[in-house]
Structures are given as C-alpha cells and as structure tokens.
Design an enzyme around this catalytic site. Structure first.
Site, PDB file in Angstrom:
ATOM      1  N   HIS A 162       8.313  -8.926  -3.299  1.00  0.00           N
ATOM      2  CA  HIS A 162       7.303  -8.587  -4.306  1.00  0.00           C
ATOM      3  C   HIS A 162       7.578  -9.518  -5.475  1.00  0.00           C
ATOM      4  CE1 HIS A 162       4.517  -6.519  -6.816  1.00  0.00           C
ATOM      5  NE2 HIS A 162       5.419  -5.938  -7.579  1.00  0.00           N
TER       6      HIS A 162
ATOM      7  N   HIS B 197       2.214   1.505  -2.513  1.00  0.00           N
ATOM      8  CA  HIS B 197       1.861   0.098  -2.688  1.00  0.00           C
ATOM      9  C   HIS B 197       3.129  -0.690  -2.993  1.00  0.00           C
ATOM     10  CE1 HIS B 197       0.747  -3.155  -5.660  1.00  0.00           C
ATOM     11  NE2 HIS B 197       0.011  -3.510  -4.608  1.00  0.00           N
TER      12      HIS B 197
END
Length: 309
Positions: free
Chosen positions: A102, A40
């Site tokens: 991110h 992830h």
C-alpha cells in the site's frame, strides 16, 4: 441472550461467526445477494517503512498511516472480504517471494499471511472468506508468468478442498455442504484453474468528500451494479494525487485516519438507506474493526430477512 434465542429472533450474537448465525431463510440465497463486510487495503497495518518504495519518495514518510488491525483481528471482528494487493520487492534474494503493498511493501510475505488466513478458515468452517488478489506490482514481462503460476499453485495447495469452484453459485448451505469456505478472486487471467475466480468489481467514489462518494456510488448501484456476481461498494475515502494530499497528512490533530473515522458513520447511514432501494453486496472501507461497521453491514441481511418474512 443465548445463541439459540438469537437465532430464533434472527439476531447475530457473535460477529466472529456471524454467517453461521444468519436466519435459515438466508442459507440458500446466492452470496452475491448477501451484505458482506470487507476491508479496503487490508494489509495496510503491516507496512515496512524501510522497504523498497513503490509510491513517490516525497510521500514515504506519510505511509505510516495505519487504517486497519491485523488480519486475524479483522477476521475475528467479522470481516469476510479482503482487498489484498500483491507486489514483488525489487532485488529480493528469493525470486518467488511476494509481499502485499500500500505505497510501501509489507513486512510479512504473502505466503505467511495466507497461511494465517487458512488456519483461521479451518477453525471457522461456516464462515466464507473472499480474498481479492490484485495489482501485482513488480511483475515484469520476464517474470510475471512464473510468479503468477507459483502464487496460484501455492493458493491451490494451501487451501485445497476449501476453495469454492467458480462454476457453482455460492450459497451458505452449498459452501457448508461441500466443506468449502474460501473464494479467491484473482485480477489476472487464470481461466485454466476452476478454483480461481475472476476479478471482483470494486466501485468507489474517488474523493475525500463523503457526499461525493455517496453520490457516485448511488449512481452505480442504481444503474450499473453486476447481476449474479460479486461486487464491492467501497466506502473508503481517496486521498488526492496532487499536493492537496498534504491537507490530510500533515495535520497533527485532524489527520487522514481521523477524517475517515468521522465520515464513516455518515456513510454507513447512507448504506442502510440505500440498501432499501438497491441491491448491496460486499461493503468495504478502512478502519473496519472500529465503531459499528461490521454490525451495521451484517444487520442489513437480518433486516432484509425480517421484512421478507
């Protein structure tokens, strides 16, 4: 133990090449029915604290949280699915240069990382890699078509004949026979390109509570999981959107990464139990190169084969 003995007993002896070591009885089933370890936010290790920021300013200093190893170490560890979120940096001098993100953008650009993945795929032709590209932050209406076209053409040129076509059902044997070991999922319409797969559904429980994550995933797997397509069971914990996030990122001795590491064994135990009841395909999480994440997910395939025999 030799590799030959491992193969006869249905055991994987090297997770760097685990797909090539699976029992022959698994070579002809769709990859949709294999348990595949994935990461992830796969590029979270490469965040640039000085990059143009995407997340709120008040969270900037917390984005140093690093949950993964480098992409090569993930590949070597046996990770085969990658959650790759794409962004364009504002005011970049190169109009087509893209990065991963991110919260913050990465230091390394997309083309460099994909080239690293391509080189690894060439060295490991029997390992099937699934690259899920998504989000595309900073793609405004005036540039998005051009940027998508540039990126897709780069992907097609880079991976070339290694790209598995979406109209075929992928099995290990079919991929090996065709010499194709890269599957690219793209969360933006690209129907005119047979080499590009549509979005892969990613299921997760939006919580920091492992029990709640398990509960939400269980309901999905028992009622709504896709058939004849890839799907992801995300074990990743999710930070709150509000001030509750401070509970996990201000602690010195019990921060976000520690919470993940403490919770992952419990979630993996749940996956092993759930896999005996419902289909499990891609299983993704953070900190996937640590502990027994890869081996636990891969073992689901071997256990299933032994039971079926």
């Amino acid at each position: 133990m030799s590799t030959e003995k491992g193969e006869r007993r249905g055991e994987v002896t090297s997770y760097c090449d685990w797909m090539s070591q699976l029992p022959p009885g698994l070579h002809n089933i769709p990859l949709f029915n294999l348990a595949i370890p994935g990461s992830h936010d796969s590029m979270s290790y490469d965040l640039d604290i000085n990059s143009s920021i995407i997340e709120p300013d008040r969270l900037k200093r917390f984005s140093k949280i690093c949950c993964e190893e480098t992409i090569t170490k993930q590949l070597d560890a046996g990770v085969r699915y990658f959650d790759l979120r794409i962004a364009r940096k504002a005011n970049d001098s190169d109009p087509t240069r893209l990065y991963f993100y991110h919260g913050l953008c990465t230091r390394t650009d997309v083309e460099t990382v994909l080239s690293i993945i391509n080189a690894w795929a060439e060295r490991h032709p029997k390992e099937i890699l699934i690259l899920a590209l998504s989000h595309f932050k900073g793609f405004d209406k005036t540039t998005e078509e051009h940027l998508h076209s540039h990126l897709i053409n780069f992907i097609k040129t880079l991976f070339g004949a290694k790209l598995f076509l979406r109209m075929d059902i992928p099995t290990l044997k079919r991929c090996w026979d065709q010499g194709r070991n890269v599957i690219v999922s793209y969360d933006y319409p690209a129907n005119q390109h047979p080499e590009i797969w549509s979005k892969i559904t990613y299921y997760y429980g939006k919580s920091m509570d492992p029990a709640r994550v398990e509960s939400e995933l269980r309901q999905i797997l028992e009622k709504r999981q896709p058939h004849n397509s890839f799907f992801v069971c995300g074990l990743n914990l999710t930070l709150p959107d509000d001030a509750g996030i401070l509970k996990y990122i201000l602690r010195l001795c019990d921060n976000f990464v520690n919470v993940i590491q403490r919770s992952l064994p419990k979630l993996l135990l749940w996956v092993k139990q759930q896999a005996g009841k419902t289909p499990v395909n891609i299983v993704a999480s953070d900190v996937v190169t640590r502990d027994d994440f890869v081996s636990t997910v891969v073992e689901l395939n071997v256990s299933k084969h032994v039971v079926e025999e």
